[in-house]
Design an enzyme around this catalytic site. Structure first.
Site, mmCIF file in Angstrom:
data_model
loop_
_atom_site.group_PDB
_atom_site.id
_atom_site.type_symbol
_atom_site.label_atom_id
_atom_site.label_comp_id
_atom_site.label_asym_id
_atom_site.label_seq_id
_atom_site.Cartn_x
_atom_site.Cartn_y
_atom_site.Cartn_z
ATOM 1 N N TYR A 165 26.975 82.952 17.794
ATOM 2 C CA TYR A 165 25.986 83.444 16.838
ATOM 3 C C TYR A 165 26.543 84.598 15.999
ATOM 4 C CZ TYR A 165 21.929 80.829 18.694
ATOM 5 O OH TYR A 165 21.031 79.854 19.057
ATOM 6 N N GLN B 90 14.865 82.871 22.653
ATOM 7 C CA GLN B 90 15.475 83.388 21.438
ATOM 8 C C GLN B 90 14.469 83.379 20.292
ATOM 9 O OE1 GLN B 90 18.510 80.966 19.490
ATOM 10 N NE2 GLN B 90 17.888 79.165 20.669
ATOM 11 N N TYR C 39 23.230 83.889 23.092
ATOM 12 C CA TYR C 39 22.466 84.152 21.874
ATOM 13 C C TYR C 39 22.796 85.570 21.416
ATOM 14 C CZ TYR C 39 19.554 80.196 23.495
ATOM 15 O OH TYR C 39 19.097 78.967 23.931
#
Length: 500
Positions: free
Chosen positions: A96, A411, A456
């Site tokens: 990410y 998330q 994440y």
């Protein structure tokens, strides 16, 4: 005379070069001498090679190599080590924060895509290259009647996924992806090769790799325990249409999901809840068992949900269930190309001891329902804990993964309006705002026991925030081991542990 003139010209050129240019040239020379054919900024395919999954965060490595063996990886690591250049590995490239390109510009990027072999032994043990992708891994295992727990996106690489966790619909039954690692083929910071490394050979290194691998080495092959492929999987969704739920009722739906997950959901049941732009809510389940068993298991949840939802319940084989939870995407990467996005995300892990409250959830949904944004956003939470969860059944001694007492993992994710550049600053602020709306009412009760999921990763966190949220009480031991196994900090930046 000609040779002398050439040497003088070369010396003058090097003398005029900046220290960075000299080091980059030395890196290219070292890698070339090792037969690795580096790609650098002057290469015609450099831009396409370093294009990130998240277009919002572009970084520029000094060089990129595509080794085809563990020995070649070792040679590349030695070059970076000797020259003081940060070394990073890229598996599937879905970080990410684009950390597969380096935490800053100028790193040596070792792309593992050529190391993608997947071999399944007759005893069910799987040997998966660090450059393999989840969908291809699932297909190879399925062909041998085997399965394992992993995430739902076929294009995600096994490398980072297994390095930091690896959650999927079957994780409550089989554990995280990293929980099923039985050995590693890994290259350490000084280029040392360890093949078939087990906990009995080096308990400290194995513990550190199982949860924080990129800080300690480059894994070229994961050796996994696998499971008999389920004959039947039930995949279901329960959807509330856009605008059907007030913030109060939406909070009640979430509470019903959370309570059921904690108190009544068996380990064979994977559960998630999604919230989408447009005020729609979807609860989903994946169950290893028959339809009759599923109907009995899910009944308490359905009886506690407010009315107004539509349902879909499908009976599938194992591989069909993986396609279903992947949104119908093909599982094979052969002949296909990956996609890109432009986004910002934050993650949250909610302790089992202090679940989200009605007040926190109402504040959260009120923010989502009333705050204007141009972003394309979604929220997803999965049940990690609850009855018989094999994630929480393991202690912190088992691995360096820090979250063994969590109920929920999720998330909050927002893409740009066109999924490309530019990324409006208000989109980032929107995600920060939704996170604050949910967590601020809980901070006193949590008292620092909440967490975040490293897969994440959020690059806006401070170093202290990242330590606490990703690693918690595991960090001091990790820092001590980092000093032992990577004393010169070859694998550094981003999510890397800092030695102490």
């Amino acid at each position: 005379m000609l040779a002398l003139s050439y040497m003088l010209a070369l010396l003058l050129t090097l003398g005029a070069a900046s220290p960075l240019e000299k080091r980059s040239q030395a890196l290219d020379d070292c890698l070339s001498a090792a037969g690795l054919s580096p790609i650098s900024s002057s290469s015609s395919d450099y831009s396409s090679t370093v294009l990130p999954f998240n277009l919002r965060l572009q970084r520029f490595p000094a060089a990129v190599v595509f080794p085809k063996s563990i020995e070649a990886v070792s040679s590349a690591v030695k070059c970076g080590n000797e020259l003081g250049i940060a070394v990073v590995a890229r598996g599937g490239g879905h970080s990410y924060a684009s950390y597969g390109l380096g935490a800053t510009n100028g790193a040596l990027m070792i792309d593992l895509s050529s190391l993608h072999s997947i071999v399944v032994d007759s005893d069910g043990q799987a040997h998966v290259g660090g450059g393999a992708r989840l969908g291809d891994t699932a297909l190879a295992l399925n062909a041998k009647g085997r399965a394992m727990s992993h995430g739902v996106c076929p294009w995600v690489g096994i490398g980072g996924h297994a390095a930091f966790g690896g959650y999927g619909p079957s994780s409550r039954k089989w554990g995280l992806t990293l929980d099923n690692i039985v050995a590693y083929d890994v290259v350490l910071a000084d280029g040392t090769i360890k093949q078939g490394l087990t906990a009995s050979e080096d308990a400290d290194l194995f513990w550190a790799l199982r949860g924080s691998a990129p800080s300690f080495g480059i894994v070229t092959t994961y050796h996994f325990r696998t499971y008999q492929r389920p004959s039947t999987v039930i995949v279901s969704t329960y959807s509330y249409p856009a605008g059907a739920l007030s913030s109060t009722t939406a909070a009640q739906v979430f509470l019903a999901f959370q309570t059921f997950g904690k108190t009544k959901a068996p380990s064979a049941l994977g559960l998630k809840i999604n919230i989408f732009k447009g005020k729609s809510v979807l609860a989903g389940a994946s169950f290893q068992g028959s339809r009759a068993e599923y109907d009995q298991v899910i009944a308490p949840l359905l009886s506690s949900l407010p009315g107004g939802y539509t349902s879909s319940v499908k009976t599938l084989d194992w591989i069909g269930s993986l396609k279903e939870v992947a949104g119908g995407q093909p599982l094979s990467s052969q002949g296909a190309s990956d996609y890109h996005d432009t986004f910002f995300a934050k993650s949250l892990m909610v302790p089992s001891a202090t679940p989200l409250t009605q007040a926190a959830l109402e504040a959260f949904f009120n923010y989502l329902w009333t705050t204007a944004t141009s972003s394309n956003w979604f929220v997803e939470f999965d049940i990690y804990g609850g009855l018989g969860s094999n994630i929480n059944a393991r202690s912190l001694v088992y691995s360096s993964f820090a979250h063994r007492a969590m109920l929920l993992g999720g998330q909050m994710y927002a893409s740009s309006p066109n999924y490309g550049l530019p990324y409006p600053s208000d989109n980032l602020n929107f995600v920060q705002g939704m996170y604050a709306a949910l967590t601020n009412p809980m901070l006193g009760a949590w008292a620092g026991t909440q967490g975040a999921y490293a897969n994440y990763v959020d690059p806006t966190l401070t170093k202290d925030e990242a330590k606490a949220l990703y690693w918690g009480s595991q960090y001091p031991r990790l820092a001590s081991l980092k000093k032992r196994y990577d004393p010169t900090n070859v694998f550094r930046g981003g999510l890397a542990i800092v030695g102490a």
